[in-house]
Design a protein around this motif. Structure first.
Motif, PDB file in Angstrom:
ATOM      1  N   LYS A 292      -0.631 -44.135  11.730  1.00 25.33           N
ATOM      2  CA  LYS A 292      -0.870 -43.156  10.671  1.00 25.33           C
ATOM      3  C   LYS A 292       0.045 -43.439   9.493  1.00 25.33           C
TER       4      LYS A 292
ATOM      5  N   ASP B 112       1.807 -42.305   5.998  1.00 28.93           N
ATOM      6  CA  ASP B 112       2.239 -41.109   5.291  1.00 28.93           C
ATOM      7  C   ASP B 112       2.420 -41.478   3.817  1.00 28.93           C
ATOM      8  N   SER B 113       1.455 -41.103   2.987  1.00 33.77           N
ATOM      9  CA  SER B 113       1.520 -41.490   1.574  1.00 33.77           C
ATOM     10  C   SER B 113       2.635 -40.774   0.834  1.00 33.77           C
TER      11      SER B 113
ATOM     12  N   ASP C  65       5.648 -40.068   2.071  1.00 34.81           N
ATOM     13  CA  ASP C  65       6.858 -40.833   2.367  1.00 34.81           C
ATOM     14  C   ASP C  65       6.501 -41.922   3.360  1.00 34.81           C
TER      15      ASP C  65
ATOM     16  N   SER D 221       5.587 -42.995   8.125  1.00 32.28           N
ATOM     17  CA  SER D 221       4.382 -43.488   8.798  1.00 32.28           C
ATOM     18  C   SER D 221       4.768 -43.868  10.225  1.00 32.28           C
TER      19      SER D 221
ATOM     20  N   ARG E 233       6.055 -40.716  18.683  1.00 29.52           N
ATOM     21  CA  ARG E 233       5.866 -41.353  17.370  1.00 29.52           C
ATOM     22  C   ARG E 233       7.023 -42.315  17.069  1.00 29.52           C
TER      23      ARG E 233
ATOM     24  N   THR F 185       8.361 -44.105  14.118  1.00 31.44           N
ATOM     25  CA  THR F 185       8.198 -44.113  12.663  1.00 31.44           C
ATOM     26  C   THR F 185       8.671 -45.431  12.070  1.00 31.44           C
TER      27      THR F 185
END
Length: 855
Positions: free
Chosen positions: A724, A726-727, A729, A733, A746, A748
């Motif tokens: 996924k 994360d636009s 930040d 993602s 997750r 990151t």
């Protein structure tokens, strides 16, 4: 050059700078009342400051400071004799103020450090707060930004409970100034919002400066429209700045500070000019887009030249430069008239001088001024100790590199021009990669660094949310959310401080960030010859695109007439037509955008390309374009069919990555999420290519702990899991693994910095959007690419959008099969061709999502 910033600098200097003063013993008689001497000294300082604020004359009452210093030294002697640490601390703080006002920042810093010791001994948190605040301020003036940040943060921490709101207010204001210096406007706004929330309890003589500082933050946001197209945000920021300037103006009028009243009026006039420039640019963009000039159908429709200019400058722009340059000279003259020390010109001044001399046709003088600016910028950049600050530092300084580079290109001085472009590109990322050998040598260091990056990213994300809320029209309706965010930020900052202290004790190497030397044009040519590839290197400017072709035996440079606004429009159109296919089966690929971009980005150098492998170094919005999906109108073939393609953020970053080789003898880790269709079959098929040399996890769900434990034992890492982007930040993602506390499974991008990857490992993320990045104007690419390269990867294969399971499996299996005997870049080309050959996968959505970073 920003005239408002120069005027604000003068405003602060009129308060803080004075030529050295000789203290004469005749100013006071001996007294055994240290409090009275202290108060008399403080009163004299206050009278001098008040006079300067009313008149702007820092010289006329200079004797007040000399007398103040004498009285304070007398009081200090008596306090010391009586072992009154509290009284001594206050006297030392005030003596430090005088040294600061005399522009003696090094001496002032030493004095404030002594005051801090006395305040601590006296257990006076209020004095500790103010000593730390001013120590941080002087360190910032000395260019010691990292030390300044630490002391400002400590001042805010202590000040929150010191019982003196005025000192706490000053601590927050100082913290804000340092955050601006670091390029963290959201953090600066947060500090100023907290400071101004106490406006009813703070002396108005301090208050108007904070309004000026917050207005300057908003104005800097508005200046982003020099390169961004977020016109609504910029115009709203102008209005927020105007409101704060007007508040500051009202206070100076009430206090009778005529000199500062005139300054605030000048700020408002300059802000009106800024608004007019934004509106003009918005109108010009609309004119360009509506002119229908940039829709080529064949090569002759694209204007390609060997002329390199900085773009047309109309009469108003020329008048603005001339006015700003005269303002600079006028500022210097006023400083001298007031008896103030005139420091060396800063980089912005020198860039303005370069632009002025260039405009007048004085090329050599322009290049000399720009070279001096570049040297100062490099020194300032190296003083910043973390890569986030270094990346932000470059954002508003690119013209200082681009303008002289264009002059050098026009003179065919290609090596010097290339050096300037490379110095302005992905510098923080290059520094980060150059620092890898210094750190992450142990598991503890990896864990600590991963935690530090995660906290940094979380704080920045919360500050950005807060900044957006406090600057929005719905601020009043969001009061509860704003308070919640402020509490969250305070808590995260406390955790950050604790972690930073632990790192200083247990892993001090993690705080070391080197400065990478940008590669030369000659070294790029040598690497291209050795690697048997050619480099296409792009620079997106406001008026045109600069395109380089660099091979082992030749260098070509062209100016392609394609304004930035058209780059934005075409890149967005192409990407939208690709991602739309996922949810809309009959979505049409934008072949017009694809062909037009081919004519602009590839065609100007197509006839010169001799090799089969292209390394692309994109810029700005070109980072979002899958070049492999650009179609040659003459042949109908896509670039990815004809050439093996790989990518790099800069030539310097490219030089740090390993050379290409086959994957035949690799050690494979292949992990799948069994709940994803085709994922288990994909990794099992790939695993068969590495008999006895692989670990395949397809039937059980791996955890983030498993991944962190396993990856270091393999040089080919393949993860077929959910991803996924994360636009808001990109470093938040993530890849999704087994859902379990504390991270919900997750992993990151921020945590990936701490992975123990083998040097130059190949990492393949067969997941959605893992290759998406946000690129800043200085081409700092933010996302998993950044993290994985730092963790040790030499090559990456990541996806640009949410992928289809069936086509992805086909692409991946073909890629690994072909990579047994071919280079990874060539294997990726063959995988693309193989998937495209299936009729059901003919749309580029299926065969073009995967991009390779590295050689």
């Amino acid at each position: 050059m920003n005239v408002t910033c120069r005027t604000k600098t003068l405003a602060r200097w009129m308060l803080l700078c004075l030529m050295p003063i000789t203290v004469r013993a005749s100013f006071a008689q001996q007294s055994d009342d240290p409090q009275r001497l202290q108060q008399e000294g403080i009163a004299k300082i206050d009278r001098w400051v008040d006079y300067v604020r009313r008149t702007g004359d820092a010289k006329g009452t200079a004797s007040e400071l000399a007398a103040a210093q004498f009285k304070l030294k007398e009081s200090l002697d008596i306090f010391t004799q009586r072992r009154d640490a509290a009284g001594a601390a206050l006297s030392v703080i005030k003596i430090g103020h005088i040294q600061r006002m005399m522009n003696q920042f090094r001496q002032a810093a030493t004095i404030y450090q002594e005051a801090l010791k006395l305040a601590s001994r006296a257990n006076r948190a209020d004095y500790e707060t103010t000593a730390l605040s001013y120590l941080a301020y002087t360190e910032m003036q000395l260019g010691e930004v990292d030390a300044a940040e630490q002391h400002a943060r400590e001042a805010v921490r202590i000040g929150a409970g010191c019982g003196n709101k005025g000192f706490y207010f000053e601590a927050l204001d100082t913290e804000a100034e340092i955050e601006v210096k670091r390029g963290n406007l959201a953090g600066a706004s947060d500090a100023l919002d907290r400071a101004l929330a106490m406006s009813g309890d703070v002396d108005k003589k301090k208050l108007y400066i904070a309004y000026m500082d917050r207005a300057d933050v908003y104005e800097q946001v508005a200046r982003k429209c020099d390169s961004d197209r977020t016109f609504d945000v910029c115009l709203q920021s102008v209005e927020l700045a105007r409101a704060d300037y007007e508040k500051g103006l009202a206070i100076t009028q009430e206090l009778g500070y005529a000199y500062f009243t005139n300054m605030f009026r000048d700020f408002l006039k300059n802000l009106a000019v800024r608004k007019a420039m934004i509106l003009s640019k918005q109108k010009n963009d609309a004119t360009v887009v509506n002119a229908n000039l940039f829709h080529p159908r064949q090569p002759k429709d694209v204007l390609v030249t060997d002329y390199f200019g900085s773009g047309p400058m109309d009469a108003s722009a020329m008048a603005f430069v001339e006015s700003a340059f005269k303002e600079l000279r006028g500022w210097q003259a006023r400083m001298q008239q007031q008896g103030l020390t005139v420091l060396d010109l800063n980089p912005s001044d020198l860039c303005l001088e370069g632009q002025y001399e260039d405009m007048k046709g004085n090329t050599n003088a322009a290049l000399e001024a720009y070279a001096r600016a570049d040297n100062l910028l490099e020194k300032d950049r190296r003083r910043l100790g973390d890569e986030q600050a270094r990346g932000a530092f470059m954002e508003d300084k690119l013209s200082c590199y681009y303008r002289p580079a264009l002059i050098l290109l026009q003179a065919k001085r290609y090596p010097e021009a290339f050096a300037l472009f490379e110095r302005a590109r992905s510098r923080a990322m290059a520094d980060l990669l150059a620092s890898r050998p210094l750190s992450l040598g142990s598991r503890q260091e990896r864990v600590l660094y991963s935690q530090l990056r995660s906290l940094t990213v979380n704080i920045a994300a919360q500050q950005e949310k807060l900044f957006n809320l406090t600057g929005s029209q719905d601020r009043d309706q969001s009061a509860k959310r704003i308070i919640e965010l402020q509490r969250n930020i305070t808590s995260l900052q406390q955790q950050y401080g604790q972690l930073e202290a632990r790192i200083a004790r247990e892993a001090p190497k993690l705080n070391e960030l080197t400065s990478a030397q940008p590669v030369t044009l000659a070294s790029v040519q040598r690497a291209a010859a050795e690697g048997n590839y050619e480099v296409l290197y792009y620079v997106v400017m406001e008026h045109a695109l600069i395109l380089w072709r660099i091979s082992g035996d030749a260098v070509e440079v062209k100016d392609v007439f394609l304004p930035h606004v058209e780059v934005i429009k075409k890149a967005a159109a192409l990407r939208a037509s690709l991602v739309a296919r996922r949810d809309t089966p009959d979505a049409r690929f934008d072949e017009d955008a694809s062909r037009q971009l081919f004519l602009f980005l590839i065609q100007p150098m197509l006839a010169s390309l001799k090799g089969h492998h292209l390394v692309l170094v994109p810029h700005e919005e070109l980072n979002s374009i899958p070049f492999q999906a650009l179609q040659d109108p003459a042949t109908g073939k896509y670039l990815g069919e004809t050439f093996a393609i790989s990518y790099a953020p800069s030539a310097t970053v490219l030089s740090t990555l390993g050379k290409q080789s086959t994957l035949k003898n690799g050690l494979l880790l292949a992990v799948a999420d069994r709940n994803i269709h085709e994922a288990s079959g994909e990794v099992n098929a790939i695993g068969k290519l590495y008999p006895g040399r692989s670990k395949v996890v397809a039937e059980e769900v791996a955890s983030t702990a498993d991944i962190k434990s396993w990856v270091g034992d393999y040089n080919v890492v393949h993860l077929s899991v959910h991803g996924k982007f994360d636009s808001a930040d990109p470093l938040l993602s993530y890849l999704q693994f087994k859902d379990a506390p504390p991270d919900r499974g997750r992993l990151t991008a921020a945590e990936m910095f701490g992975l123990r990857l083998q040097k130059n490992a190949l990492v393949v993320l067969s997941a959605c959007e893992t290759g998406r990045v946000e690129a800043t104007h200085s081409n700092e690419v933010l996302g998993m690419v950044r993290s994985l390269l730092y963790a040790g990867a030499g090559r990456l294969v990541l996806s640009s959008w949410e992928v289809n399971a069936g086509s992805t499996r086909s692409w991946m299996e073909t890629f690994y099969q072909q990579a047994q005997n071919s280079s990874p870049a060539e294997a990726a080309r063959r995988a693309l061709v193989a998937v495209k050959a299936h009729p059901e996968y003919s749309h580029p959505f299926f065969w073009a999502p995967f991009v390779m970073t590295g050689q």
